[in-house]
Design a protein around this motif. Structure first.
Motif, PDB file in Angstrom:
ATOM      1  N   THR A 262       0.834  -1.208   0.000  1.00 22.82           N
ATOM      2  CA  THR A 262       0.000   0.000   0.000  1.00 22.82           C
ATOM      3  C   THR A 262       0.865   1.253   0.000  1.00 22.82           C
ATOM      4  OG1 THR A 262      -1.807  -1.105   1.170  1.00 22.82           O
ATOM      5  CG2 THR A 262      -1.759   1.301   1.254  1.00 22.82           C
ATOM      6  N   ALA A 263       0.496   2.202  -0.841  1.00 25.33           N
ATOM      7  CA  ALA A 263       1.099   3.533  -0.846  1.00 25.33           C
ATOM      8  C   ALA A 263      -0.011   4.544  -0.606  1.00 25.33           C
ATOM      9  CB  ALA A 263       1.791   3.816  -2.172  1.00 25.33           C
ATOM     10  N   GLY A 264       0.288   5.567   0.184  1.00 35.00           N
ATOM     11  CA  GLY A 264      -0.722   6.583   0.465  1.00 35.00           C
ATOM     12  C   GLY A 264      -0.106   7.962   0.568  1.00 35.00           C
ATOM     13  N   ASN A 265      -0.931   8.985   0.393  1.00 34.39           N
ATOM     14  CA  ASN A 265      -0.446  10.358   0.524  1.00 34.39           C
ATOM     15  C   ASN A 265      -1.010  11.019   1.781  1.00 34.39           C
ATOM     16  OD1 ASN A 265      -3.089  10.992  -0.022  1.00 34.39           O
ATOM     17  ND2 ASN A 265      -2.678  12.257  -1.814  1.00 34.39           N
ATOM     18  N   ILE A 297      -1.699  -2.777  -4.011  1.00 38.71           N
ATOM     19  CA  ILE A 297      -1.441  -3.759  -5.064  1.00 38.71           C
ATOM     20  C   ILE A 297      -1.350  -5.149  -4.426  1.00 38.71           C
ATOM     21  CG2 ILE A 297       0.082  -4.471  -6.938  1.00 38.71           C
ATOM     22  CD1 ILE A 297      -1.158  -1.762  -7.424  1.00 38.71           C
ATOM     23  N   ILE A 298      -1.992  -6.141  -5.063  1.00 38.21           N
ATOM     24  CA  ILE A 298      -1.954  -7.523  -4.591  1.00 38.21           C
ATOM     25  C   ILE A 298      -1.424  -8.397  -5.719  1.00 38.21           C
ATOM     26  CG2 ILE A 298      -3.285  -9.468  -3.684  1.00 38.21           C
ATOM     27  CD1 ILE A 298      -4.802  -6.029  -3.503  1.00 38.21           C
ATOM     28  N   CYS A 299      -0.295  -9.053  -5.488  1.00 38.74           N
ATOM     29  CA  CYS A 299       0.261  -9.971  -6.480  1.00 38.74           C
ATOM     30  C   CYS A 299       1.304 -10.852  -5.806  1.00 38.74           C
ATOM     31  CB  CYS A 299       0.849  -9.214  -7.674  1.00 38.74           C
ATOM     32  SG  CYS A 299       2.426  -8.404  -7.374  1.00 38.74           S
ATOM     33  N   PRO A 300       1.763 -11.917  -6.453  1.00 44.62           N
ATOM     34  CA  PRO A 300       2.725 -12.813  -5.807  1.00 44.62           C
ATOM     35  C   PRO A 300       4.099 -12.198  -5.573  1.00 44.62           C
ATOM     36  CG  PRO A 300       1.556 -13.948  -7.581  1.00 44.62           C
ATOM     37  CD  PRO A 300       1.237 -12.491  -7.708  1.00 44.62           C
ATOM     38  N   ALA A 305       4.982  -5.390  -6.840  1.00 43.83           N
ATOM     39  CA  ALA A 305       3.888  -4.644  -6.215  1.00 43.83           C
ATOM     40  C   ALA A 305       4.373  -3.302  -5.685  1.00 43.83           C
ATOM     41  CB  ALA A 305       3.267  -5.469  -5.089  1.00 43.83           C
ATOM     42  N   ASP A 306       5.590  -3.280  -5.138  1.00 39.65           N
ATOM     43  CA  ASP A 306       6.144  -2.051  -4.588  1.00 39.65           C
ATOM     44  C   ASP A 306       6.346  -0.997  -5.669  1.00 39.65           C
ATOM     45  OD1 ASP A 306       7.109  -0.358  -2.653  1.00 39.65           O
ATOM     46  OD2 ASP A 306       9.088  -1.291  -2.514  1.00 39.65           O
ATOM     47  N   ALA A 307       6.720  -1.425  -6.863  1.00 41.13           N
ATOM     48  CA  ALA A 307       6.888  -0.468  -7.964  1.00 41.13           C
ATOM     49  C   ALA A 307       5.549  -0.034  -8.542  1.00 41.13           C
ATOM     50  CB  ALA A 307       7.759  -1.090  -9.058  1.00 41.13           C
ATOM     51  N   LYS A 328      -1.437  -9.902 -15.809  1.00 42.68           N
ATOM     52  CA  LYS A 328      -1.904 -11.188 -15.314  1.00 42.68           C
ATOM     53  C   LYS A 328      -1.429 -11.411 -13.877  1.00 42.68           C
ATOM     54  CE  LYS A 328      -1.918 -16.124 -16.432  1.00 42.68           C
ATOM     55  NZ  LYS A 328      -1.423 -17.169 -17.381  1.00 42.68           N
ATOM     56  N   GLY A 329      -2.353 -11.835 -13.029  1.00 40.58           N
ATOM     57  CA  GLY A 329      -2.005 -12.159 -11.655  1.00 40.58           C
ATOM     58  C   GLY A 329      -1.817 -10.968 -10.742  1.00 40.58           C
ATOM     59  N   VAL A 330      -2.219  -9.782 -11.194  1.00 44.91           N
ATOM     60  CA  VAL A 330      -2.073  -8.561 -10.387  1.00 44.91           C
ATOM     61  C   VAL A 330      -3.440  -7.938 -10.187  1.00 44.91           C
ATOM     62  CG1 VAL A 330      -0.989  -6.291 -10.210  1.00 44.91           C
ATOM     63  CG2 VAL A 330       0.230  -8.175 -11.346  1.00 44.91           C
ATOM     64  N   ASP A 331      -3.739  -7.550  -8.942  1.00 41.93           N
ATOM     65  CA  ASP A 331      -4.982  -6.853  -8.616  1.00 41.93           C
ATOM     66  C   ASP A 331      -4.668  -5.588  -7.844  1.00 41.93           C
ATOM     67  OD1 ASP A 331      -7.396  -8.284  -9.575  1.00 41.93           O
ATOM     68  OD2 ASP A 331      -6.566  -9.955  -8.434  1.00 41.93           O
ATOM     69  N   ALA A 332      -5.662  -4.725  -7.747  1.00 45.16           N
ATOM     70  CA  ALA A 332      -5.464  -3.473  -7.032  1.00 45.16           C
ATOM     71  C   ALA A 332      -6.786  -2.964  -6.491  1.00 45.16           C
ATOM     72  CB  ALA A 332      -4.847  -2.420  -7.952  1.00 45.16           C
TER      73      ALA A 332
END
Length: 365
Positions: A262-265, A297-300, A305-307, A328-332
């Protein structure tokens, strides 16, 4: 094993004594038959250590029935993250990143394969995101103060344009034969902060897994990776913060063998006319990215995910979720400035609010 052996030896002496008493009294062997035949199996539990690394708070959790193994693995994971911190540090004068930056506009710098490979991967993310993620962001001038205060206005447009003149991931020159990195303009700098915590978490998890830790969780200041199960056999429940209410939770999900980043402002920001401007800068414009308060971001792959969380932040809710939906394989899931929660296609999220998250078919900023 020493404790278990001593226990068995004591139990065997007790059985022999019971047999002797039973035989002398003419009794049966029933009492001896009721004694346990093996020591009780050890139950897995969670072991945790915390540390300050990469300028952030890290927690390392290992699930194991072997306390000695758990503590060794936790120390090994912590050491691995510390090693990466020193190798890629933007501030340590001995780091290879600092050597690259000092030689900008002068000469290429030969680096370790590990350093070369990570920089090469970040440039691929830059290309994928159209430059929304850019490790040369450090080349920009620091013209903002993210002090959580109301400011009278933004810097003038000319100052903002000048601040990003040296930014440009396309300028970075890699030589795969020499494993060298060259920044062609004086004043250019790279900073891997946008991906380094994720990389550190990934390497620490790999280290702990190789040592035999079948379940664990590492949290690097919001960069979370978990594998296996908790001590009670359940999955890992990860909470997503609510930008509108500090220390509150907006939603949660149960995962295993996945990263949740997770990134937030809502921690580093300033406001102008009541509008939030967070610390994530759009490298194309020089202005703080707007439209989103939080990106998860949710992924393996926790490094990826960090980027991606920074890239989505810069792209905004519409283009950002469109990028995720192509992968593929990435959600947010994202939370907009207006407080609306949006999710990528197929994303399953448990909301603490009465209103369900909006699917990403037609996201609204």
């Amino acid at each position: 094993m020493a404790l278990q052996t001593n226990y068995l030896a004591t139990w065997q002496r007790q059985v022999r004594a019971a047999l002797l008493v039973g035989l002398c009294a003419g009794g049966s062997l029933a009492a001896a038959a009721q004694a346990p035949t093996v020591a009780a199996a050890r139950v897995p539990r969670a072991y945790t250590r915390a540390a300050h690394l990469m300028g952030s708070h890290f927690t390392f959790t290992a699930v194991s029935a072997d306390d000695s193994l758990a503590w060794r693995a936790l120390r090994a994971g912590l050491r691995e993250t510390g090693r990466i911190d020193r190798l890629f540090s933007y501030w340590d004068s001995t780091s290879q990143v600092v050597k690259i930056n000092r030689s900008a506009g002068v000469r290429p710098v030969a680096v370790d394969p590990e350093v070369y490979d990570l920089i090469e991967r970040t440039l691929k993310i830059s290309a994928l995101s159209g430059g929304a993620f850019d490790v040369t962001f450090a080349s920009g001038d620091k013209i903002y103060q993210f002090d959580r205060q109301e400011h009278p206005g933004l810097p003038d447009s000319a100052t903002v344009r000048r601040s990003v003149q040296r930014i440009g991931w396309q300028k970075v020159r890699l030589d795969p034969a020499a494993h060298s990195v060259f920044l062609p303009e004086k004043g250019m700098r790279i900073n891997l902060a946008g991906v380094l915590q994720g990389y550190g978490v990934r390497r620490a998890a790999e280290t702990m897994k190789k040592m035999g830790i079948a379940g664990g969780l590492i949290n690097g200041s919001g960069d979370v990776y978990c594998w296996g199960k908790q001590a009670d056999g359940s999955g890992w429940r990860i909470a997503i913060g609510d930008p509108a209410r500090p220390h509150a939770v907006s939603s949660w999900l149960t995962v295993s063998d996945l990263a949740v980043v997770t990134a937030g402002n809502y921690e580093q920001y300033f406001t102008v006319g009541g509008v939030y401007y967070g610390h994530i800068i759009n490298p194309h414009t020089g202005y703080p990215a707007t439209g989103l308060r939080s990106v998860t971001i949710i992924c393996p792959d926790v490094e990826l995910a960090d980027a991606l969380d920074d890239a989505v932040f810069v792209l905004g809710p519409v283009d950002g979720l469109a990028l995720i939906n192509r992968l593929k394989g990435v959600d947010a899931t994202v939370i907009t400035d207006a407080g609306q929660t949006l999710v990528s296609k197929g994303m399953q999220l448990n909301s603490y609010h009465s209103a369900a998250p909006t699917a990403a078919a037609n996201p609204k900023p």
